[in-house]
Structure formats: C-alpha cells, structure tokens
Design a protein around this motif. Structure first.
Motif, short mmCIF file in Angstrom:
data_model
loop_
_atom_site.label_atom_id
_atom_site.label_comp_id
_atom_site.label_asym_id
_atom_site.label_seq_id
_atom_site.Cartn_x
_atom_site.Cartn_y
_atom_site.Cartn_z
N LEU A 168 98.12 84.69 -12.61
CA LEU A 168 97.82 83.29 -12.27
C LEU A 168 98.13 82.36 -13.44
O LEU A 168 98.73 81.29 -13.27
CB LEU A 168 96.34 83.17 -11.87
N GLY A 169 97.76 82.77 -14.64
CA GLY A 169 98.00 81.94 -15.82
C GLY A 169 99.47 81.74 -16.12
O GLY A 169 99.89 80.65 -16.53
N VAL A 170 100.29 82.77 -15.92
CA VAL A 170 101.72 82.66 -16.17
C VAL A 170 102.36 81.65 -15.21
O VAL A 170 103.20 80.83 -15.60
CB VAL A 170 102.40 84.03 -16.04
N LEU A 194 90.87 92.63 -12.44
CA LEU A 194 90.63 91.25 -12.86
C LEU A 194 91.66 90.78 -13.89
O LEU A 194 92.18 89.67 -13.80
CB LEU A 194 89.21 91.12 -13.42
N VAL A 195 91.96 91.61 -14.86
CA VAL A 195 92.89 91.20 -15.92
C VAL A 195 94.29 90.98 -15.37
O VAL A 195 94.99 90.04 -15.79
CB VAL A 195 92.88 92.21 -17.08
N PHE A 196 94.75 91.79 -14.45
CA PHE A 196 96.08 91.59 -13.87
C PHE A 196 96.13 90.31 -13.03
O PHE A 196 97.14 89.60 -13.04
CB PHE A 196 96.48 92.80 -13.03
N ILE A 197 95.05 90.02 -12.32
CA ILE A 197 95.03 88.80 -11.50
C ILE A 197 95.07 87.55 -12.37
O ILE A 197 95.86 86.62 -12.12
CB ILE A 197 93.77 88.79 -10.60
N PHE A 216 89.81 71.79 -16.66
CA PHE A 216 90.60 72.96 -16.26
C PHE A 216 90.11 74.22 -16.97
O PHE A 216 90.24 75.32 -16.43
CB PHE A 216 92.08 72.71 -16.55
N THR A 217 89.56 74.06 -18.16
CA THR A 217 88.94 75.20 -18.83
C THR A 217 87.78 75.72 -17.98
O THR A 217 87.62 76.93 -17.77
CB THR A 217 88.42 74.80 -20.22
N VAL A 218 86.97 74.80 -17.50
CA VAL A 218 85.83 75.18 -16.66
C VAL A 218 86.31 75.80 -15.35
O VAL A 218 85.79 76.84 -14.91
CB VAL A 218 84.94 73.95 -16.39
N LEU A 219 87.32 75.18 -14.73
CA LEU A 219 87.86 75.73 -13.48
C LEU A 219 88.42 77.14 -13.70
O LEU A 219 88.27 78.02 -12.84
CB LEU A 219 88.94 74.81 -12.93
N SER A 220 89.04 77.35 -14.85
CA SER A 220 89.58 78.67 -15.16
C SER A 220 88.45 79.69 -15.29
O SER A 220 88.55 80.83 -14.79
CB SER A 220 90.39 78.63 -16.46
N ASN A 221 87.39 79.28 -15.95
CA ASN A 221 86.24 80.17 -16.07
C ASN A 221 85.60 80.44 -14.71
O ASN A 221 85.17 81.57 -14.42
CB ASN A 221 85.21 79.57 -17.04
N LEU A 222 85.54 79.40 -13.89
CA LEU A 222 85.00 79.59 -12.54
C LEU A 222 85.84 80.59 -11.76
O LEU A 222 85.31 81.42 -11.01
CB LEU A 222 84.96 78.25 -11.80
N ALA A 223 87.16 80.50 -11.93
CA ALA A 223 88.05 81.43 -11.24
C ALA A 223 87.79 82.87 -11.69
O ALA A 223 87.73 83.80 -10.87
CB ALA A 223 89.51 81.05 -11.49
N VAL A 224 87.63 83.06 -13.02
CA VAL A 224 87.39 84.41 -13.54
C VAL A 224 86.08 84.97 -13.00
O VAL A 224 86.03 86.10 -12.48
CB VAL A 224 87.37 84.39 -15.09
#
Length: 539
Positions: free
Chosen positions: A220-222, A213-216, A172-180
């Motif tokens: 999503l994280g919340v 990007l930061v708002f998106i 999920f760390t990798v998926l999160s980075n992929l999303a960013v």
C-alpha cells in the motif's frame, strides 16, 4: 514601483496559494514511512518479545541499532539533500524521497518474517541476520522523512499554509496508523478458527498475522509513494548555500555598475549583509533557538514513541486484556489524534504556537497520571487514557513541527539540515530510552513484577519528558521563534547608519533617475532569491 516599497513585501503579496491537489498529494508522500513506522514502534518489541520469544535485551538492542542508524543517517542526508541537485530532473528533495522509498520497500518485510534458513537458531545469530535489514530500513526511512519535511518551506512561504501542510501530513500519519491497526484487528478476527492461535495472549502461532500485515502495508505504501512522485512538483527552486551566494552577487551587478558616482562604501554593507544572512549548518549551531526547538521536538517524539511502543505490552501484560486490544487500543489513540490534527490550524492561529503546545503538554501529563491509577478492576477506563494520549501527542507533534518550520523561516537553503538535526535528537533519544527500559525489565517471561513494570514505564518516562518539554517551552516564551542572532548582528550596522536620503534602513538603493524592476533586469533565479532577502528594497 515605489522606491520605498520593500521587495520582500511585494514578493509576499504576490505569493500564490498552493493548489489543493498539491497539498493533498504532498500529504500522501510520507504514508509508506508512516505505515512502517507504526509497525516498527507499536509491534517490534512485542513481536520479538511474545511471538519470537527473543531475549529482552537483544530486542532492545535491535531497536537501538535502528534508532542510532537513523540518528546518524539523518544529518548526513539533510546535508546532502541541501547540497545535491537530485537526478532524473525530479528535484533534489524528491530524488532522496525515491531512494528512501526503494530502501524501505526492499528491507522492511524481512524484519517481521522468520529468519530465512535460521528460524531455529540461537537469538544471537538471528540478531546478526536482522540487523542489516534494520539498518537499510532506517537509511531509507530517514531519506524519505527528511526530504518530505524539507519540501514544506520549498512549496510555500505562507505560515498558515505551512501549518496546514504539517496538519495534513499528520492527518495522513494518523490515517496510516489507523490502517495498520484496523488491518491487524481484521487479521485477528479472520483467524479466530485457529485453535492454537485463538488464545488471549500472543504466541508464536500469531507469526503469520505479522507476516501478512507487513506485506499489505508495504504494498500500500509503495502505491501511495508513486502517486506522490508523479503528482507533486518542486515548484520553488531551492538553492545550495554556494549557489545562493553566486546568485546574490549576480543580482548586485546592475546596482554596482550605477553606483560608482555615488560611492560604493554604503552599498558594500548591505551586499555583504545579504550574502552573510544565508544560514549554513555552522551558523545554525550558533543559534540558541536551534537547541531549544530541538529539545522540544525530542521530548515530543519521546512522548509519542515510548507510549506507542509500550502501550500494547501494558494492555496485554499489565491490564491483561485480550490480544486483539494490541490493535484496538492504538486505534483509539490515533482516532483521537486524527480529529485533533484537523483543528490545529485554527487553534495555532488563534492562540499561537506556545499556548497550543502547552495544551498538548497538559493532556499528555493527564494521560500519564491516569495510567498510574489504573488497575485490573478499572481497566476499561483505559480507553479514556488512549483518548488523552491521542490528543496530547497530536497537538504536541503538529505544533513542534510548525515551530521547526518557523525556525527555518526563509532560510530554506539549509532547511534539510535543520530537520535532520531535529530528527537526530529524536532517534538517538528514543533508541537509548528503549534500551534502558529493556535492560531494566525484571524477567524474561511474564511474572507479577513484569505485569506492573509497563505501568511504571508509561507513567514516568512519557510523564518525565512532558515536564522537561514544559521547562524548555518556558525558556522560549520571551522570544519569537525564528528570530536569528546572526540576522540581528548583520542588520545592526545598517540600522544604526543614518540614511541622508530618507530610505528605509537596510535597503539597497541605486543612484539612478528611474526605478529598475526586478522583472525587467533580472532572471527568475535572481528574483526568487531576492524575494527571500529581508534586507533588500527595489533597485
């Protein structure tokens, strides 16, 4: 129940498999941290350097403030997470997780936005504006990280499941980075009509892309953190060090009351050993493996984070690729890491932690050597470098986290302190490394020296920590990770004592004509604790 059957064996055989839903929801619990960390490490320096055109040294100090704050908060949060009971009846780990989520969500968006009312002020004044938000963000990030890591030993006692949880967590760390990186690339493509922002290099005109990007990612994280909070249950009750001693004393009352006719001197050794086998933070500081695993984890994080921070600058300034590659190149790294993380469990099981970590070291070292020989004429081979960086970083990170879980073992009463201490070395070393790199930056604007500087950084800094990690790994080869000197010292008197009744050494037996089942004579609180005690037979 047989008198010679160890209670530990019984508890292990009855341990339930963690449900798939719990494993999945647990893995999502760090997504907000992963999303924000991806922006923090990949884009903070390049944002302040090329978009805000900040002073290089001040940008480095901003990173240092964040890393030092995180390093100082981490052991404190780890200690308090072990000691406190939490609130709202959601568990002590999830309570700290919730606090961290709120702090991150409320502070991180300010870091990648223009200074409110001071956008055109001098760099020093803007530095003062950004610093408090960085500190609050790092407090929240540390709270979420430590509480989430500390849940692994609490959720399951099975080594395979712990490795799997670490692997899923990293996936999920990798998926999160992929999303960013995917979202960032999309933002670049959607803004191709902007004449000013359409140059190949990043500029102040690209500020809106970082803002969007930061708002998106925070939004999503919340949402994902909310799913973690309502879905994951702290199924295993964890004990503070004091509570565990009280429960242990209570559990011995039955045996003590029946042993007066047979003499109490023999049992006092085992009871004392059980009490003392609990690990406090002071006990961890006396264990040599604690420092060895901490060095392994520190080197792993240095390799991953330094390469993540300076890869975008290397791509744009050394190789002079277009600015969209600041999203694409890290994307390749983390896609490689994702596929690698999925096979970590079988590889760890087949060849062991140390051999698996060695494979990661070799891949990482190969990537650093390859970077050294790349130039503008061979710049398209940089995608191969990214693949090796992803494989090496993923292998080293998942395996080092599994080593930390092995080190803690059954001593979950102080697990958060251990994770906190590991993270302390990680954050402090990363902050110092970035400041030193920024201090040695040859100029404030692009020049020939600047172009080659980031090649030197990515070759010798990650490459150097890989060699250091290899040396530390060699010192771990003769020992089994998780073997504690304190436990061996406490067990020795019992092992040396001759048991005239033929009982298993280290067992606590009661002089009674019948076996007393834990299920019959003790409550769940005591039963869970005894299940973790390596020196207890049945009473």
């Amino acid at each position: 129940m047989s008198e010679s059957a160890p209670l530990l064996k019984k508890a292990s055989s009855q341990a339930k498999t963690l449900p798939a839903c719990q494993r999945f929801l647990y893995s999502m619990g760090h997504v907000l941290n992963d999303l924000t960390a991806s922006m923090w490490f990949s884009y903070l320096i390049i944002y302040f350097h090329q978009v805000k055109q900040f002073n290089n040294v001040l940008a480095g100090y901003l990173m240092l403030i964040g890393q030092v704050s995180d390093a100082l908060f981490t052991p404190f949060i780890g200690f308090e997470s072990d000691r406190t009971q939490g609130f709202l009846k959601i568990g002590k780990r999830k309570s700290w997780h919730l606090i961290g989520t709120i702090c991150v969500a409320c502070s991180f968006p300010f870091i990648f936005n223009e200074c409110i009312t001071c956008g055109h002020a001098q760099d020093g004044y803007q530095f003062i504006y950004y610093a408090p938000f960085v500190i609050i963000f790092q407090f929240g990030w540390a709270s979420t990280q430590i509480s989430h890591l500390s849940l692994i030993p609490d959720l399951t006692t099975k080594e395979d499941e712990r490795v799997e949880l670490n692997g899923m967590r990293y996936a999920f760390t990798v998926l999160s980075n992929l999303a960013v990186f995917g979202l960032f690339a999309l933002l670049f493509y959607l803004n191709t009509g902007d004449d000013v922002g359409n140059s190949d290099m990043l500029s102040p005109a690209d500020n809106n892309k970082f803002r969007d990007l930061v708002f998106i990612v925070v939004s999503l994280g919340v949402v994902v953190s909310f799913l973690f909070q309502i879905g994951v249950k702290e199924g295993v009750k964890t004990f503070t060090h004091v509570e565990a001693e009280e429960a242990m004393s209570k559990s011995m009352k039955t045996c003590s009351s029946m042993s007066s006719s047979a003499g109490e001197s023999g049992q006092s050794i085992e009871i004392s050993m059980m009490r003392q086998s609990l690990m406090s933070w002071k006990d961890w500081l006396k264990e040599s493996q604690f420092y060895q695993v901490a060095l392994i984890y520190m080197c792993t994080r240095l390799f991953v984070n330094v390469s993540q921070i300076y890869l975008p600058l290397y791509v744009t300034e050394t190789l002079q690729l277009s600015k969209v590659n600041v999203a694409i190149m890290p994307l390749v790294v983390f896609v490689s890491g994702l596929f690698t993380s999925l096979v970590m469990k079988p590889i760890n099981k087949a060849i062991g932690r140390k051999a698996t970590y060695l494979i990661g070291l070799l891949c990482g070292l190969g990537a650093c050597i390859w970077i050294y020989f790349l130039d503008k004429s061979t710049k398209h081979y940089c995608y191969g470098v990214s693949v090796f960086l992803g494989i090496g970083g993923s292998t080293m990170l998942v395996t080092s986290l599994a080593m930390t879980s092995d080190l803690i073992g059954q001593n979950t009463e102080s697990g958060a302190f251990v994770y906190g201490a590991m993270s302390f070395t990680d954050k402090l070393s990363n902050g110092l490394a970035v400041v030193l790199i920024q201090h040695n930056h040859p100029c404030t604007s692009c020049c020939p020296l600047c172009n080659q500087y980031f090649k030197t950084v990515l070759t010798f800094v990650p490459g150097g920590v890989v060699l250091l990690a290899f040396v530390v790994l060699c010192t771990l080869i003769p020992t089994k990770i998780g073997t504690k000197k304190k436990g061996l010292r406490l067990l020795q008197p019992v092992m040396n004592r001759e048991d005239s009744n033929g009982a298993i050494p280290g067992a606590i037996t009661c002089p009674t004509s019948r076996n007393i089942s834990i299920d019959e004579e003790s409550d769940d609180h005591i039963q869970q604790l005894l299940a973790k005690s390596p020196s207890v037979n049945s009473c």
